[in-house]
Write a protein that holds these residues in place. Structure first.
Motif, PDB file in Angstrom:
ATOM      1  N   LEU A 485      11.877  -3.985   5.078  1.00 52.25           N
ATOM      2  CA  LEU A 485      11.266  -2.818   5.727  1.00 52.25           C
ATOM      3  C   LEU A 485      11.995  -1.538   5.340  1.00 52.25           C
ATOM      4  O   LEU A 485      11.365  -0.506   5.083  1.00 52.25           O
ATOM      5  CB  LEU A 485      11.288  -3.000   7.247  1.00 52.25           C
ATOM      6  N   ARG A 486      13.312  -1.601   5.259  1.00 54.64           N
ATOM      7  CA  ARG A 486      14.067  -0.391   4.910  1.00 54.64           C
ATOM      8  C   ARG A 486      13.866  -0.013   3.443  1.00 54.64           C
ATOM      9  O   ARG A 486      13.862   1.169   3.101  1.00 54.64           O
ATOM     10  CB  ARG A 486      15.560  -0.597   5.240  1.00 54.64           C
ATOM     11  N   ARG A 487      13.705  -1.003   2.604  1.00 49.87           N
ATOM     12  CA  ARG A 487      13.422  -0.705   1.197  1.00 49.87           C
ATOM     13  C   ARG A 487      12.025  -0.073   1.064  1.00 49.87           C
ATOM     14  O   ARG A 487      11.830   0.865   0.282  1.00 49.87           O
ATOM     15  CB  ARG A 487      13.529  -1.984   0.363  1.00 49.87           C
ATOM     16  N   ILE A 488      11.071  -0.604   1.803  1.00 51.58           N
ATOM     17  CA  ILE A 488       9.720  -0.035   1.765  1.00 51.58           C
ATOM     18  C   ILE A 488       9.735   1.399   2.272  1.00 51.58           C
ATOM     19  O   ILE A 488       9.095   2.293   1.705  1.00 51.58           O
ATOM     20  CB  ILE A 488       8.748  -0.896   2.610  1.00 51.58           C
ATOM     21  N   GLU A 489      10.518   1.639   3.347  1.00 55.86           N
ATOM     22  CA  GLU A 489      10.600   2.999   3.890  1.00 55.86           C
ATOM     23  C   GLU A 489      11.183   3.963   2.853  1.00 55.86           C
ATOM     24  O   GLU A 489      10.707   5.099   2.693  1.00 55.86           O
ATOM     25  CB  GLU A 489      11.461   3.009   5.151  1.00 55.86           C
ATOM     26  N   GLU A 490      12.190   3.524   2.136  1.00 54.52           N
ATOM     27  CA  GLU A 490      12.811   4.378   1.119  1.00 54.52           C
ATOM     28  C   GLU A 490      11.806   4.715   0.005  1.00 54.52           C
ATOM     29  O   GLU A 490      11.761   5.845  -0.484  1.00 54.52           O
ATOM     30  CB  GLU A 490      14.039   3.686   0.536  1.00 54.52           C
ATOM     31  N   LEU A 491      10.986   3.735  -0.369  1.00 56.29           N
ATOM     32  CA  LEU A 491       9.964   3.989  -1.381  1.00 56.29           C
ATOM     33  C   LEU A 491       8.905   4.946  -0.835  1.00 56.29           C
ATOM     34  O   LEU A 491       8.429   5.833  -1.554  1.00 56.29           O
ATOM     35  CB  LEU A 491       9.316   2.670  -1.811  1.00 56.29           C
ATOM     36  N   GLN A 492       8.557   4.789   0.448  1.00 55.85           N
ATOM     37  CA  GLN A 492       7.563   5.683   1.039  1.00 55.85           C
ATOM     38  C   GLN A 492       8.071   7.126   1.098  1.00 55.85           C
ATOM     39  O   GLN A 492       7.297   8.071   0.946  1.00 55.85           O
ATOM     40  CB  GLN A 492       7.191   5.192   2.442  1.00 55.85           C
ATOM     41  N   GLU A 493       9.354   7.299   1.307  1.00 54.23           N
ATOM     42  CA  GLU A 493       9.916   8.656   1.310  1.00 54.23           C
ATOM     43  C   GLU A 493       9.754   9.317  -0.059  1.00 54.23           C
ATOM     44  O   GLU A 493       9.508  10.519  -0.159  1.00 54.23           O
ATOM     45  CB  GLU A 493      11.389   8.594   1.723  1.00 54.23           C
ATOM     46  N   THR A 494       9.895   8.518  -1.108  1.00 54.86           N
ATOM     47  CA  THR A 494       9.674   9.053  -2.459  1.00 54.86           C
ATOM     48  C   THR A 494       8.209   9.440  -2.640  1.00 54.86           C
ATOM     49  O   THR A 494       7.893  10.482  -3.240  1.00 54.86           O
ATOM     50  CB  THR A 494      10.081   8.007  -3.515  1.00 54.86           C
ATOM     51  N   ILE A 495       7.295   8.608  -2.136  1.00 52.45           N
ATOM     52  CA  ILE A 495       5.858   8.899  -2.240  1.00 52.45           C
ATOM     53  C   ILE A 495       5.524  10.193  -1.518  1.00 52.45           C
ATOM     54  O   ILE A 495       4.749  11.022  -2.014  1.00 52.45           O
ATOM     55  CB  ILE A 495       5.034   7.719  -1.682  1.00 52.45           C
ATOM     56  N   ILE A 496       6.112  10.388  -0.337  1.00 56.81           N
ATOM     57  CA  ILE A 496       5.851  11.606   0.440  1.00 56.81           C
ATOM     58  C   ILE A 496       6.292  12.849  -0.331  1.00 56.81           C
ATOM     59  O   ILE A 496       5.673  13.917  -0.228  1.00 56.81           O
ATOM     60  CB  ILE A 496       6.563  11.521   1.810  1.00 56.81           C
ATOM     61  N   GLU A 497       7.330  12.728  -1.133  1.00 50.30           N
ATOM     62  CA  GLU A 497       7.831  13.869  -1.907  1.00 50.30           C
ATOM     63  C   GLU A 497       6.920  14.244  -3.069  1.00 50.30           C
ATOM     64  O   GLU A 497       7.039  15.329  -3.639  1.00 50.30           O
ATOM     65  CB  GLU A 497       9.224  13.539  -2.451  1.00 50.30           C
ATOM     66  N   ILE A 498       5.997  13.353  -3.441  1.00 48.41           N
ATOM     67  CA  ILE A 498       5.089  13.623  -4.568  1.00 48.41           C
ATOM     68  C   ILE A 498       3.849  14.314  -4.034  1.00 48.41           C
ATOM     69  O   ILE A 498       3.067  13.720  -3.288  1.00 48.41           O
ATOM     70  CB  ILE A 498       4.714  12.311  -5.288  1.00 48.41           C
ATOM     71  N   PRO A 499       3.627  15.586  -4.366  1.00 50.53           N
ATOM     72  CA  PRO A 499       2.525  16.352  -3.761  1.00 50.53           C
ATOM     73  C   PRO A 499       1.131  15.825  -4.096  1.00 50.53           C
ATOM     74  O   PRO A 499       0.189  16.072  -3.347  1.00 50.53           O
ATOM     75  CB  PRO A 499       2.733  17.764  -4.335  1.00 50.53           C
ATOM     76  N   GLU A 500       0.998  15.094  -5.194  1.00 51.65           N
ATOM     77  CA  GLU A 500      -0.323  14.586  -5.583  1.00 51.65           C
ATOM     78  C   GLU A 500      -0.733  13.327  -4.812  1.00 51.65           C
ATOM     79  O   GLU A 500      -1.861  12.864  -4.934  1.00 51.65           O
ATOM     80  CB  GLU A 500      -0.358  14.275  -7.085  1.00 51.65           C
ATOM     81  N   LEU A 501       0.214  12.757  -4.031  1.00 55.42           N
ATOM     82  CA  LEU A 501      -0.065  11.536  -3.278  1.00 55.42           C
ATOM     83  C   LEU A 501      -0.067  11.824  -1.783  1.00 55.42           C
ATOM     84  O   LEU A 501       0.663  12.696  -1.299  1.00 55.42           O
ATOM     85  CB  LEU A 501       0.975  10.459  -3.590  1.00 55.42           C
ATOM     86  N   SER A 502      -0.896  11.080  -1.055  1.00 53.92           N
ATOM     87  CA  SER A 502      -0.986  11.263   0.392  1.00 53.92           C
ATOM     88  C   SER A 502       0.140  10.525   1.100  1.00 53.92           C
ATOM     89  O   SER A 502       0.875   9.731   0.489  1.00 53.92           O
ATOM     90  CB  SER A 502      -2.334  10.744   0.892  1.00 53.92           C
ATOM     91  N   LYS A 503       0.234  10.752   2.399  1.00 54.23           N
ATOM     92  CA  LYS A 503       1.220  10.044   3.196  1.00 54.23           C
ATOM     93  C   LYS A 503       0.913   8.554   3.148  1.00 54.23           C
ATOM     94  O   LYS A 503      -0.205   8.133   3.449  1.00 54.23           O
ATOM     95  CB  LYS A 503       1.173  10.546   4.634  1.00 54.23           C
ATOM     96  N   PRO A 504       1.881   7.719   2.777  1.00 53.95           N
ATOM     97  CA  PRO A 504       1.613   6.282   2.624  1.00 53.95           C
ATOM     98  C   PRO A 504       1.536   5.561   3.966  1.00 53.95           C
ATOM     99  O   PRO A 504       2.088   6.011   4.961  1.00 53.95           O
ATOM    100  CB  PRO A 504       2.803   5.794   1.799  1.00 53.95           C
ATOM    101  N   VAL A 505       0.848   4.423   3.949  1.00 53.94           N
ATOM    102  CA  VAL A 505       0.721   3.584   5.139  1.00 53.94           C
ATOM    103  C   VAL A 505       1.120   2.168   4.764  1.00 53.94           C
ATOM    104  O   VAL A 505       0.696   1.645   3.723  1.00 53.94           O
ATOM    105  CB  VAL A 505      -0.726   3.602   5.682  1.00 53.94           C
TER     106      VAL A 505
END
Length: 803
Positions: A485-505
């Motif tokens: 779960l913590r690894r997934i959260e860290e990857l989601q934080e990277t996704i959030i930083e990419i303006p072309e991608l939406s907030k991940p779920v």
């Protein structure tokens, strides 16, 4: 010499056609009826175009994802950006609008304000329970305003999914039954509940600007646009080509005969789709108008030749025989090269392109047979052309055009070569500026209301095109481990930083929401549990998923608990940006997910389409090279001269380089639609070269191997037909610019432009190259007797043909 392509063979064919006129007409009629009967098997595709072969790694990963989590493209979103939504009047209107959707058996799940559920802690049962966010018995303007504040401030789990906190935009979700997403039932659902009439009525009642999107909705309206344009293209192609034909020939009779031939060709093309059980796709939809555009030049060559023969000797029987015997080979070979241009698509592993290539190349050959049979037979029953019908052969504007070409190559040959070199250099420079596009929505109709809604969701929610990340933990229940779960959260934080991608779920969002619920809904606790909290919070989660209430997890984790998914949406971005995003994600994935413990893959419709675009480009470049090699071999076999191969290829490759250069300069990207241009244009433009060189070789023999005299004589006779056919092709392909689809517009415009320059290249550069070979050919070994008699030699007498 090949017997089946010899002059005597075509004499034999001419006799058979003209002596069996009634039988052949009945045969054509019977085959047309048969092909028309196959129309009932035609159907529009309800699946999305997949440019990759089934055994491609990206496809295998995507299919594996679908097996674990089901169809991803079943989400329809409805939303608006208006604070007046949270009022009693509009809330009830919305509730009534959605009620019909909920009742439909095609609806799997709705996530709307009136049925929104929030997590609450049940301390007695030690589990979380879902309770209604809105109490429908308490609806009032004051109550809804209070709920609006809670909606935006107390539910971070739904932020980015159902609302944009900064702008106040709201969207709700309708999940369709995954079994109907790729069937006609999807279209029925959309047209029943989300038609423009229904949406307009809701907007009129509430004053809200309702925005609808999502892949099922987009695909349905996009498909409707494609179907509606088939009739537009066929009508426009018939209209423009018939007008041009009449302008050139000034004969209603010749125009009607030509239209009759191509209409039968269109019927056969539809029949071929039904007979082969192929679906109508964005590519196969353009085949019928293509048949019209390509068929008219056949009619021009045959009718023009008939009228030239009538003008020369006034013998109808001899003229009809010569129409077949003298241009049979040339017309066959030009149709074969055109078919080869389309046939190269068959060599790709893409089902979409392969089917397009099969139907197009088959019907081009069918069209040749139709023209060769119908035109001579119909003219055999009609009276001799009148003088007014032959007047176009000596039109002043054509004489002036041919004179201008003669003058150019006679006195300005150095300028011709300099211009060609300049175009070549500029084209090569432009090619290096071409970009590649792998966007799903780029070619969709920009003026359509549904496209404007796509832009709305791109702005407010960062897109509607799903991108999926699948994490294989390589062990059952591994997706629920805290380290995962913590690894997934860290990857989601990277996704959030990419303006072309939406907030991940993902499962992480659900676990965070569970902690918030455990602390009585306080949004400050929307985070992953600490080590100390894990034991009792995860116990609540496990208890909540028992007794058939496993819906909380199944969207994020597969049934074994081994695989987890992260869902994000992406904006309409170019391939270059997508590549950079992919590299950034892979770098992060490789850093936080050890390969010995995890296997992580990117997938989703947007990702598959982008990879398919690159695969397609690689394959079609190879196909174009194959077409060039194939046609070169054909030229070598016909003329048995290396110089003639070079002379024939240069005027046809130059326009391709020029068009590619223009794409670079004007920012037209390489994409599935535009990459088709080169194979199609090359296959068609080389037709003029064959006609010119065939007539040129004939003139060489008649003029004692004098190049200069032969070139100018060829220009005067072949130049007119080449001009007529090229103008028809230019305007014929231009009808595709009427399309609302960017890809179809680009295809039509680029092919038309390429063919126009190919005509000029074949009428100016080709003769200039021939004149530069030598002054007088003393060594006739350079022009040995060809293997094929492309044009039969003129003879004084022909066997009479029975009428």
């Amino acid at each position: 010499m090949l017997k089946w392509l010899s002059t005597s063979f075509w004499d034999y064919i001419a006799r058979k056609i003209l002596r069996n006129r009634v039988f052949l007409l009945i045969l054509v009629l019977a085959f047309t009826v048969f092909m028309a009967s196959q129309w009932q098997n035609m159907r529009f595709t309800f699946t999305e175009a997949n440019l990759l072969p089934d055994d491609h790694e990206v496809n295998i990963q995507y299919n594996s994802f679908l097996e674990k989590f089901g169809e991803e493209g079943n989400l329809v979103v409805l939303g608006f950006k208006d604070e007046n939504f949270f009022s009693e009047k509009n809330y009830k209107a919305w509730e009534k609008f959605v009620a019909e959707i909920k009742k439909d058996k095609a609806t799997e799940l709705t996530l709307s304000i009136e049925d929104l559920r929030v997590l609450e802690k049940d301390t007695v049962a030690q589990k979380f329970k879902l309770v209604s966010f809105v109490n429908n018995d308490s609806i009032s303007d004051r109550y809804l305003k209070r709920k609006e504040k809670e909606f935006f401030n107390d539910l971070p789990f739904y932020e980015g999914m159902l609302f944009n906190k900064e702008s106040g935009a709201v969207r709700f979700a309708v999940y369709l039954d995954k079994k109907i997403v790729n069937t006609p039932a999807r279209k029925e659902f959309i047209e029943k509940h989300l038609s423009q009439e229904k949406i307009s009525a809701f907007e009129k009642e509430t004053g809200l600007d309702l925005r609808v999107s999502g892949m099922p909705y987009i695909r349905t309206l996009n498909a409707n646009s494609i179907i509606s344009e088939i009739g537009l293209f066929v009508g426009a192609a018939l209209g423009i080509t018939s007008l041009l034909f009449f302008f050139f020939f000034r004969s209603f009779r010749a125009t009607l005969i030509s239209m009759f031939v191509v209409v039968i060709g269109v019927m056969w093309s539809f029949g071929t789709l039904g007979l082969l059980n192929y679906e109508i796709t964005v590519l196969t939809a353009i085949i019928p108008p293509l048949i019209i555009v390509i068929g008219i030049p056949n009619c021009i060559f045959l009718i023009n030749k008939y009228q030239q023969e009538i003008k020369n000797h006034g013998n109808k029987a001899k003229s009809l025989q010569r129409v077949i015997s003298k241009v049979g080979n040339a017309t066959l070979l030009t149709n074969l090269t055109t078919a080869a241009g389309f046939g190269t698509f068959i060599l790709t592993d893409s089902k979409l392109l392969s089917e397009f290539g099969v139907v197009a190349s088959l019907n081009i050959v069918f069209l040749f047979i139709l023209c060769l049979i119908i035109i001579p037979i119909v003219y055999s029953y009609l009276p001799m052309p009148k003088e007014k019908h032959l007047a176009h052969l000596g039109k002043n504007y054509m004489a002036k055009f041919i004179y201008w070409i003669e003058n150019t190559i006679r006195h300005h040959r150095v300028a011709v070569f300099s211009t060609a070199i300049g175009i070549l250099v500029l084209g090569i420079i432009g090619i290096y500026q071409i970009k590649i596009s792998g966007s799903i929505i780029e070619d969709m109709p920009k003026k359509a209301p549904f496209f404007k809604d796509i832009l709305f969701y791109e702005k407010e929610f960062d897109g509607v095109m799903p991108l999926e990340i699948v994490i294989d933990t390589k062990r059952p229940k591994g997706a629920l481990k805290s380290v995962t779960l913590r690894r997934i959260e860290e990857l989601q934080e990277t996704i959030i930083e990419i303006p072309e991608l939406s907030k991940p779920v993902s499962i992480v969002n659900l676990v965070k929401y569970s902690k918030q619920a455990y602390y009585n809904g306080n949004p400050e606790f929307y985070e992953l549990p600490t080590k100390q909290e894990e034991a009792f919070i995860l116990t609540y989660i496990k208890n909540s998923t028992q007794k058939g209430n496993e819906n909380m997890l199944k969207s994020y984790v597969d049934s074994t608990g081994q695989y987890a998914r992260i869902t994000t949406f992406m904006r309409d971005i170019g391939t270059d940006k997508m590549k950079k995003i992919e590299e950034r994600l892979h770098d992060k994935i490789n850093h936080i997910f050890p390969k010995e413990r995890y296997e992580v893959s990117l997938t989703g419709k947007a990702y598959v389409f982008e990879k398919g675009t690159h695969y397609l480009i690689d394959n079609l470049v190879q196909s174009l090279l194959f077409a060039i090699v194939l046609i070169s071999m054909l030229m070598a076999y016909m003329f048995r001269s290396f110089k003639m191969i070079i002379v024939s290829l240069l005027p046809n490759i130059l326009p391709l380089v020029m068009t590619a250069g223009l794409m670079g300069y004007f920012g037209i990207p390489i994409k599935p639609s535009t990459i088709l241009v080169f194979s199609i244009a090359f296959g068609i433009s080389v037709d003029d070269t064959i006609h010119f060189l065939a007539k040129y070789r004939q003139e060489l023999k008649a003029n004692n191997w004098k190049i200069k005299r032969s070139v100018y004589a060829t220009l005067k006779e072949a130049g007119i037909s080449m001009f007529y056919t090229s103008v028809v092709l230019f305007f014929g392909f231009s009808v595709f610019t009427l399309s609302s689809f960017g890809g179809t517009v680009a295809l039509g415009g680029l092919v038309a432009t390429t063919l126009l320059f190919a005509m000029l290249s074949n009428l100016i550069l080709l003769p200039a190259l021939l004149l530069s070979l030598d002054k007088t050919i003393a060594n006739q070994q350079e022009f040995l007797e060809p293997t094929l008699d492309i044009l039969a030699e003129d003879i004084e007498e022909e066997n009479s043909i029975e009428k």
